[in-house]
Design a protein around this motif. Structure first.
Motif, PDB file in Angstrom:
ATOM      1  N   VAL A 185       0.858  -1.180   0.000  1.00 12.12           N
ATOM      2  CA  VAL A 185       0.000   0.000   0.000  1.00 12.12           C
ATOM      3  C   VAL A 185       0.894   1.229   0.000  1.00 12.12           C
ATOM      4  CG1 VAL A 185      -1.787   1.283   1.233  1.00 12.12           C
ATOM      5  CG2 VAL A 185      -1.830  -1.218   1.212  1.00 12.12           C
ATOM      6  N   GLY A 186       0.670   2.182  -0.914  1.00  8.08           N
ATOM      7  CA  GLY A 186       1.478   3.396  -0.991  1.00  8.08           C
ATOM      8  C   GLY A 186       0.813   4.576  -0.303  1.00  8.08           C
ATOM      9  N   ILE A 187       1.576   5.324   0.488  1.00  6.32           N
ATOM     10  CA  ILE A 187       1.099   6.553   1.120  1.00  6.32           C
ATOM     11  C   ILE A 187       1.962   7.713   0.628  1.00  6.32           C
ATOM     12  CG2 ILE A 187       0.291   5.291   3.147  1.00  6.32           C
ATOM     13  CD1 ILE A 187       2.731   6.367   4.662  1.00  6.32           C
ATOM     14  N   GLY A 188       1.487   8.948   0.862  1.00  4.71           N
ATOM     15  CA  GLY A 188       2.217  10.119   0.391  1.00  4.71           C
ATOM     16  C   GLY A 188       3.490  10.367   1.172  1.00  4.71           C
ATOM     17  N   TYR A 189       4.434  11.067   0.549  1.00  4.18           N
ATOM     18  CA  TYR A 189       5.697  11.383   1.216  1.00  4.18           C
ATOM     19  C   TYR A 189       5.487  12.335   2.388  1.00  4.18           C
ATOM     20  CZ  TYR A 189       9.136   9.002  -1.673  1.00  4.18           C
ATOM     21  OH  TYR A 189       9.913   8.042  -2.265  1.00  4.18           O
ATOM     22  N   SER A 190       4.426  13.123   2.355  1.00  3.70           N
ATOM     23  CA  SER A 190       4.169  14.070   3.451  1.00  3.70           C
ATOM     24  C   SER A 190       3.378  13.444   4.583  1.00  3.70           C
ATOM     25  CB  SER A 190       3.405  15.283   2.905  1.00  3.70           C
ATOM     26  OG  SER A 190       2.170  14.884   2.342  1.00  3.70           O
ATOM     27  N   THR A 203      -6.770  -1.516  12.127  1.00  2.00           N
ATOM     28  CA  THR A 203      -7.812  -2.011  11.226  1.00  2.00           C
ATOM     29  C   THR A 203      -7.756  -3.520  11.091  1.00  2.00           C
ATOM     30  OG1 THR A 203      -7.736   0.065   9.979  1.00  2.00           O
ATOM     31  CG2 THR A 203      -8.750  -1.836   8.899  1.00  2.00           C
ATOM     32  N   LEU A 204      -6.556  -4.071  10.931  1.00  3.24           N
ATOM     33  CA  LEU A 204      -6.413  -5.519  10.781  1.00  3.24           C
ATOM     34  C   LEU A 204      -6.797  -6.261  12.056  1.00  3.24           C
ATOM     35  CD1 LEU A 204      -3.049  -5.753   8.790  1.00  3.24           C
ATOM     36  CD2 LEU A 204      -5.373  -5.825   7.906  1.00  3.24           C
ATOM     37  N   ALA A 205      -6.601  -5.630  13.191  1.00  6.56           N
ATOM     38  CA  ALA A 205      -6.917  -6.287  14.461  1.00  6.56           C
ATOM     39  C   ALA A 205      -8.411  -6.548  14.613  1.00  6.56           C
ATOM     40  CB  ALA A 205      -6.417  -5.435  15.626  1.00  6.56           C
ATOM     41  N   GLY A 206      -9.241  -5.824  13.870  1.00  7.48           N
ATOM     42  CA  GLY A 206     -10.681  -6.008  13.997  1.00  7.48           C
ATOM     43  C   GLY A 206     -11.301  -6.884  12.935  1.00  7.48           C
ATOM     44  N   SER A 247     -10.177 -12.960   2.239  1.00  9.10           N
ATOM     45  CA  SER A 247      -9.442 -12.151   3.208  1.00  9.10           C
ATOM     46  C   SER A 247      -8.799 -10.943   2.541  1.00  9.10           C
ATOM     47  CB  SER A 247      -8.381 -13.004   3.911  1.00  9.10           C
ATOM     48  OG  SER A 247      -7.366 -13.390   3.002  1.00  9.10           O
ATOM     49  N   GLN A 248      -8.258 -11.115   1.331  1.00  5.27           N
ATOM     50  CA  GLN A 248      -7.650  -9.980   0.639  1.00  5.27           C
ATOM     51  C   GLN A 248      -8.696  -8.920   0.300  1.00  5.27           C
ATOM     52  OE1 GLN A 248      -4.466 -10.525  -2.400  1.00  5.27           O
ATOM     53  NE2 GLN A 248      -5.919  -9.589  -3.809  1.00  5.27           N
ATOM     54  N   ASP A 249      -9.865  -9.341  -0.105  1.00  2.00           N
ATOM     55  CA  ASP A 249     -10.942  -8.395  -0.400  1.00  2.00           C
ATOM     56  C   ASP A 249     -11.288  -7.575   0.840  1.00  2.00           C
ATOM     57  OD1 ASP A 249     -13.388  -7.498  -2.062  1.00  2.00           O
ATOM     58  OD2 ASP A 249     -14.306  -8.345  -0.265  1.00  2.00           O
ATOM     59  N   GLU A 250     -11.403  -8.234   1.986  1.00  2.76           N
ATOM     60  CA  GLU A 250     -11.749  -7.517   3.213  1.00  2.76           C
ATOM     61  C   GLU A 250     -10.620  -6.602   3.665  1.00  2.76           C
ATOM     62  OE1 GLU A 250     -13.698  -8.623   7.536  1.00  2.76           O
ATOM     63  OE2 GLU A 250     -12.113  -9.909   6.742  1.00  2.76           O
ATOM     64  N   VAL A 251      -9.373  -7.088   3.605  1.00  5.57           N
ATOM     65  CA  VAL A 251      -8.236  -6.292   4.063  1.00  5.57           C
ATOM     66  C   VAL A 251      -8.088  -5.021   3.227  1.00  5.57           C
ATOM     67  CG1 VAL A 251      -5.716  -6.237   4.170  1.00  5.57           C
ATOM     68  CG2 VAL A 251      -6.961  -8.182   5.127  1.00  5.57           C
ATOM     69  N   GLN A 253     -10.238  -3.419   1.306  1.00  2.76           N
ATOM     70  CA  GLN A 253     -11.358  -2.481   1.459  1.00  2.76           C
ATOM     71  C   GLN A 253     -11.273  -1.732   2.788  1.00  2.76           C
ATOM     72  OE1 GLN A 253     -15.239  -4.256   1.045  1.00  2.76           O
ATOM     73  NE2 GLN A 253     -16.296  -2.468   1.871  1.00  2.76           N
ATOM     74  N   LYS A 254     -11.047  -2.448   3.880  1.00  2.00           N
ATOM     75  CA  LYS A 254     -11.022  -1.810   5.200  1.00  2.00           C
ATOM     76  C   LYS A 254      -9.800  -0.900   5.351  1.00  2.00           C
ATOM     77  CE  LYS A 254     -14.745  -3.856   6.598  1.00  2.00           C
ATOM     78  NZ  LYS A 254     -16.003  -3.081   6.792  1.00  2.00           N
ATOM     79  N   VAL A 255      -8.644  -1.319   4.821  1.00  2.00           N
ATOM     80  CA  VAL A 255      -7.436  -0.491   4.937  1.00  2.00           C
ATOM     81  C   VAL A 255      -7.607   0.811   4.151  1.00  2.00           C
ATOM     82  CG1 VAL A 255      -5.018  -0.357   4.249  1.00  2.00           C
ATOM     83  CG2 VAL A 255      -5.851  -2.371   5.460  1.00  2.00           C
TER      84      VAL A 255
END
Length: 318
Positions: A185-190, A203-206, A247-251, A253-255
């Motif tokens: 998963v990519g996030i911004g540099y800022s 998120t994954l814990a739930g 599991s990938q579909d749920e992960v 979407q929730k992330v």
């Protein structure tokens, strides 16, 4: 002409007498063959019952081999009954010569047979396992004498020779009880990397479709051109294809929803294209930063950000 006809009639009558004389032997041979067939079925059932409780498919294979051997013996006995002149010694000598010829003719079949037996003995995979062989991936449905049958996830049947499975590379995806999956998963540099990791971990814990032991984890794996890439890793149980996709579909979407809700950017690759005479003031002076243009101020293109008209140092420019 009449003599030839009489000779032919005598031969036909002789053949008829021989056939009538051989009928009892034929009937006896059929009875014997029926007995061997029943014995072969009983032997196959017994071998499968004895071996099947311990070795599963190996018992079925040995049952087929035992049944085939008994039927072959029955055919040989029936031949000696129908043709008394054929002796067991001549049959075995014929089988010896024929066995060599058959061995050369059916070498691939014999190799696949041996490979199938070794696969069933060593058990690198079993019926019901999901495996990958070259470009084929699916569930093992049967391990036969010559080949192994795989049903793909698109409900197609793939027949793979046993020698290819025994000597080649096979990936067994259901060999262990749990399996790890991952996604970048990519996030911004800022964006705050620590905050993004905490959001993903919370998120994954739930989620119910993934295991919490071992716990999911998030790692920084790349400083890419347009994003900071975080690798999300989690475990599933059972490790089947359907469970992996669910599991990938749920992960994912929730992330995605959690990151956007916390104001964390999910950037996509961007490119900036400039013409040779198009630039911003912060990009530098094209008279000094030529970027492939010929040397000399007079030949450098005028940046578009400048005010129209000659600029400083451009008195000689046309």
């Amino acid at each position: 002409m009449a003599a030839n006809v009489n000779v032919a009639l005598e031969r036909v009558q002789s053949i008829g007498r021989d056939v009538v004389a051989a009928l009892p032997n034929v009937l006896i041979a059929l009875v014997v063959l029926l007995g061997f067939w029943l014995l072969a079925r009983a032997a196959r059932s017994l071998v499968e019952r004895v071996w099947g409780s311990r070795e599963g498919n190996l018992g079925r294979l040995f049952g087929r081999l035992a049944s085939g051997s008994i039927l072959t013996l029955g055919v040989l006995v029936a031949i000696t009954i129908v043709f008394p002149s054929v002796t067991p010694a001549s049959l075995f000598s014929l089988l010896g010569v024929g066995g060599v010829a058959i061995g050369f003719a059916f070498r691939d079949i014999l190799q696949n047979l041996l490979a199938g037996i070794l696969i069933l003995v060593t058990r690198p995979f079993r019926i019901g396992d999901q495996i990958v062989v070259d470009s084929a991936e699916g569930t093992v449905e049967d391990i036969q004498v010559r080949a192994t049958i795989i049903r793909t996830y698109d409900n197609l049947q793939v027949v793979i020779p046993n020698t290819q499975l025994f000597t080649g590379k096979v990936t067994v995806k259901t060999a262990y009880e749990v399996r790890r999956l991952q996604y970048d998963v990519g996030i911004g540099y800022s964006d705050d990397i620590g905050a993004a990791k905490r959001v993903i971990e919370e998120t994954l814990a739930g989620l119910k479709l993934i295991r919490q032991d071992p716990a999911p984890e998030v790692l920084v794996v790349d400083l890419a051109e347009s994003s900071v890439n975080l690798r999300v890793r989690w475990w599933i149980d059972p490790p089947r294809r359907k469970d992996a996709l669910d599991s990938q579909d749920e992960v994912l979407q929730k992330v995605k929803e959690a990151l956007l809700a916390h104001g964390i950017d999910l950037p996509f690759p961007t490119r900036q294209v400039l013409w040779h005479d198009q630039t911003e003031e912060s990009d530098g002076d094209r008279e000094r930063q030529r970027e492939g243009w010929p040397a000399g101020r007079a030949q450098a293109p005028r940046p578009r950000w400048r005010v129209p008209g000659p600029g400083p140092g451009d008195e000689d420019a046309p």
